[in-house]
Each structure stands twice: as C-alpha cells, then as structure tokens.
Design a protein around this motif. Sequence first.
Motif, short mmCIF file in Angstrom:
data_model
loop_
_atom_site.label_atom_id
_atom_site.label_comp_id
_atom_site.label_asym_id
_atom_site.label_seq_id
_atom_site.Cartn_x
_atom_site.Cartn_y
_atom_site.Cartn_z
N LEU A 75 -9.00 3.40 3.36
CA LEU A 75 -9.50 3.33 2.25
C LEU A 75 -8.89 2.18 1.59
CD1 LEU A 75 -9.03 6.88 0.64
CD2 LEU A 75 -11.10 5.62 1.14
N PHE A 76 -8.07 1.46 2.00
CA PHE A 76 -7.16 0.22 1.46
C PHE A 76 -7.59 -1.20 2.26
CE2 PHE A 76 -4.69 3.38 -0.57
CZ PHE A 76 -4.44 2.87 -1.78
N THR A 77 -7.70 -1.10 3.37
CA THR A 77 -7.98 -2.06 4.16
C THR A 77 -8.92 -1.98 5.49
OG1 THR A 77 -7.14 -4.23 5.22
CG2 THR A 77 -5.86 -1.92 5.42
N SER A 137 2.34 1.75 -3.29
CA SER A 137 1.32 2.25 -4.53
C SER A 137 1.30 3.84 -4.12
CB SER A 137 0.17 1.70 -4.15
OG SER A 137 0.32 0.04 -4.52
N VAL A 138 0.83 4.26 -2.93
CA VAL A 138 0.99 5.89 -2.51
C VAL A 138 2.18 6.32 -3.17
CG1 VAL A 138 0.45 7.33 -0.94
CG2 VAL A 138 -0.73 5.37 -0.77
N VAL A 197 0.92 -1.09 0.00
CA VAL A 197 -0.01 0.14 -0.09
C VAL A 197 1.02 1.14 0.04
CG1 VAL A 197 -1.68 1.21 1.36
CG2 VAL A 197 -1.96 -1.13 1.12
N VAL A 201 -6.23 7.28 4.22
CA VAL A 201 -5.47 6.28 3.47
C VAL A 201 -5.63 4.67 4.05
CG1 VAL A 201 -3.38 5.32 2.32
CG2 VAL A 201 -3.96 7.67 2.22
N GLN A 260 -3.71 -1.36 9.24
CA GLN A 260 -3.98 -0.03 9.41
C GLN A 260 -3.11 0.40 10.49
OE1 GLN A 260 -8.05 0.35 10.51
NE2 GLN A 260 -8.89 0.06 8.78
#
Length: 277
Positions: free
Chosen positions: A172-174, A108-109, A105, A169, A180
């Motif tokens: 939003l991803f998990t 990607s960001v 993650v 963020v 987290q």
Amino acid sequence: AGAAAATALSQFGAASVYLWKLMTNQMLPPPPIRKQRQQPNDATAATTTTITSSPEPAPAMSVIRTILKANLAMFAKQGSLLFGWAFASRRATHLGSAHVAAHQVGLSVWLVFALIMDGAAVSAQVLMGRSHAQNDRPAATSLIRYMLKFAVIQGIVSMLVLDGVDLVVPTLFTADVEIQKHLHQLMPCLALQQILVSLTLVVESLAAGGNQFQLLAAGTTIATVASIWQISLQTTVEGIWGVGITTLFAGRLLTAFCATWRMYRKMGRPEMGKSSP
C-alpha cells in the motif's frame, strides 16, 4: 497551512477553557491587597499612605506551583522522547534511503495504533487523579487492576490487527521491492510491540494521575539515553525498532510501574489527604 492554523486554534481554545476552569474554581492566586494607613507629619496633620502588600499564602498558590512543576517535568519527559525518536530517524537515514523509508512507514503505522490506545491512557489518568485527590485507596486498587487488564487486551487486539495486515501494508505504501522487504521484516516487530506500548501508555497515565511527574521525567530520560545507545549500534531498520525502540518502551514501562507503586503506597495515609491540593 490550514492544518497548522486548525491546530493552533484548537490549542488556543483548550488553553482558554483551562483558564476559565481555573477561574471558576478559584484556583488562581488572588491579587495584592491594598491597605491604607494613617501617618502623622510634622504639621500634626494626617497623611494617608497606600501600602500594597501581598496576601497570605493561599491554597491556590500551592496549586499553581504543582501545575508548574508538573509542566516542567512533562516538558523534560516529552523532550527526551522526541529527541529519541529524532535520533532513530537520523540513524535510519545514515543506513540508506530504503531503511529510512521503511522507518517512516513503520512510524506512521505505529502512531495510528498508539493514538488509538492513548484514549484509554487519558481515561486512566483522569480517573486516577480523582482517586488520588480523594485519597481513595480501594478505588485506586480497582482502577489499577481494571486498566492493566484493559491495556493487555487492547494490546493483544492491536497486535492481531497488525499481524493481519502484515502482507498488505508494504504494497500500500510503496512499489519499491527493497523497501517492501524491510517492511515485511519490520511489521512483525511492530505487532509484537503493541502489548508493551499499550501497557506503557496506560501505566504512565496512572502514575501521572497520582502526581508522579518528576519520577516519570527522570525515568523516561534514562530510558531514552539507553535507547539511543542501542540504536547507535544497529545496522538495520529492523534492529532500530526491535532493539532500540523496544528498549525505550521497556524502560518507560519499568519507570511507570515504579511510579505507580510509589503513588499507591502513599495512598490511604491521613497526612497525604491533608497535603493534597
């Protein structure tokens, strides 16, 4: 499959345009010259012998050699970088599923902001290439100062944006609480890295525009080795990014500054303008 086909098509189109530009600017080496020479035989008749000879070294050949050397150096540079990123992913995988998920993650960001900032780097390389080809030191001085200021500003803006979405963020991803938790600790590190990354991309491009490919390749390789060593010592994904990736970009930035300074010192000399292709 569609994305892969589109990528291959775009690369083929770019290669075609590049070849067309080389041809229209007469930058490709000329074909061999065929000469005819008369040689007498025993019957006093003349026979014609066709001899193929290579032309005299042309300026185009020096351009081709420069391009090949630059491509080889950039291959080594990008190869070492990809190996460093792969090792970081490998290390995160060994730490556990939550660590590798947070790592992916974060990557990607990070890539989103890096690709945006890379636009300024491309412009810096093109403009510096023009100044370097013209041996225009005043223009290079002005460009370096402007691009350094711009790199710092865009890095600060990216840092503030990332800091602003810090709390959004991870959710939003998990929905995994452990992932987290790692992301909440990782996002401030990504935000603080933005100025370093922005400066690295821009200064590297300035050096590339000044034909400092070999020095960039050597320095990036050394920085990657140092980064891999640091990553291998980390026990969390936060350590991978906070120490390992930071080491990678700090080494790249130091190399880029050295390469840019080396290029800048050579500019303005009469012999440089003569040797430039």
